[in-house]
Motif scaffolding. Structure first.
Motif, mmCIF file in Angstrom:
data_model
loop_
_atom_site.group_PDB
_atom_site.id
_atom_site.type_symbol
_atom_site.label_atom_id
_atom_site.label_comp_id
_atom_site.label_asym_id
_atom_site.label_seq_id
_atom_site.Cartn_x
_atom_site.Cartn_y
_atom_site.Cartn_z
ATOM 1 N N LYS A 20 1.367 4.428 -3.034
ATOM 2 C CA LYS A 20 1.321 5.869 -2.804
ATOM 3 C C LYS A 20 2.655 6.517 -3.163
ATOM 4 N N TYR A 21 3.772 5.854 -2.844
ATOM 5 C CA TYR A 21 5.104 6.378 -3.148
ATOM 6 C C TYR A 21 5.271 6.580 -4.651
ATOM 7 N N PHE A 22 4.906 5.572 -5.443
ATOM 8 C CA PHE A 22 5.080 5.684 -6.889
ATOM 9 C C PHE A 22 4.140 6.722 -7.498
ATOM 10 N N ARG A 23 2.934 6.877 -6.928
ATOM 11 C CA ARG A 23 2.016 7.905 -7.408
ATOM 12 C C ARG A 23 2.594 9.287 -7.141
ATOM 13 N N LEU A 24 3.135 9.501 -5.946
ATOM 14 C CA LEU A 24 3.735 10.791 -5.610
ATOM 15 C C LEU A 24 5.002 11.046 -6.425
ATOM 16 N N LYS A 25 5.774 10.005 -6.693
ATOM 17 C CA LYS A 25 6.982 10.149 -7.499
ATOM 18 C C LYS A 25 6.632 10.561 -8.930
ATOM 19 N N ARG A 26 5.585 9.962 -9.484
ATOM 20 C CA ARG A 26 5.144 10.313 -10.837
ATOM 21 C C ARG A 26 4.634 11.758 -10.880
ATOM 22 N N GLU A 27 3.863 12.151 -9.860
ATOM 23 C CA GLU A 27 3.359 13.521 -9.790
ATOM 24 C C GLU A 27 4.503 14.520 -9.653
ATOM 25 N N VAL A 31 0.837 -1.208 0.000
ATOM 26 C CA VAL A 31 0.000 0.000 0.000
ATOM 27 C C VAL A 31 0.868 1.254 0.000
ATOM 28 N N GLY A 32 1.926 1.257 0.805
ATOM 29 C CA GLY A 32 2.823 2.415 0.860
ATOM 30 C C GLY A 32 3.564 2.642 -0.442
ATOM 31 N N SER A 33 3.968 1.562 -1.106
ATOM 32 C CA SER A 33 4.700 1.729 -2.363
ATOM 33 C C SER A 33 3.779 2.250 -3.463
#
Length: 98
Positions: A63-70, A59-61
């Motif tokens: 969110k991490y990848f979504r924030l990294k893409r943004e 679950v954390g990863s």
């Protein structure tokens, strides 16, 4: 300092879970989804902690990848705007030199 705090808290958490698991070694009846079985409580505890850690990581990863893409998209926008501003300044300088 923040990273060190997480490492220290993780070590403390691992020690507490290990002590708790070692103190509970008796066999217990476990109802799995499709069958029942008897397992030592230490395995049930450690498996539950491991499964919780894996689910939290997944679950954390996400969110991490979504924030990294943004973040990448926003950096590209900033770079694009900076290039536009530089091109605008260069055009103004060229016009003033004529």
């Amino acid at each position: 300092m923040k990273g060190q705090t997480y490492v220290i808290l993780t070590i403390i958490f691992i020690i507490v879970i290990s002590v708790f698991a070692v103190l509970n070694v008796g066999a217990v009846e476990v109802n799995y989804v499709f069958w029942r079985g008897s397992s030592p409580l230490i395995f049930v505890i450690l498996f539950s902690v491991l499964l919780g850690g894996i689910l939290t990581t997944v679950v954390g990863s996400k969110k991490y990848f979504r924030l990294k893409r943004e973040n990448k998209q926003l950096r590209e926008q900033v770079n694009h705007k900076e290039l536009d501003e530089l091109n605008g300044l260069n055009k103004d300088e060229d016009e003033s030199n004529k």
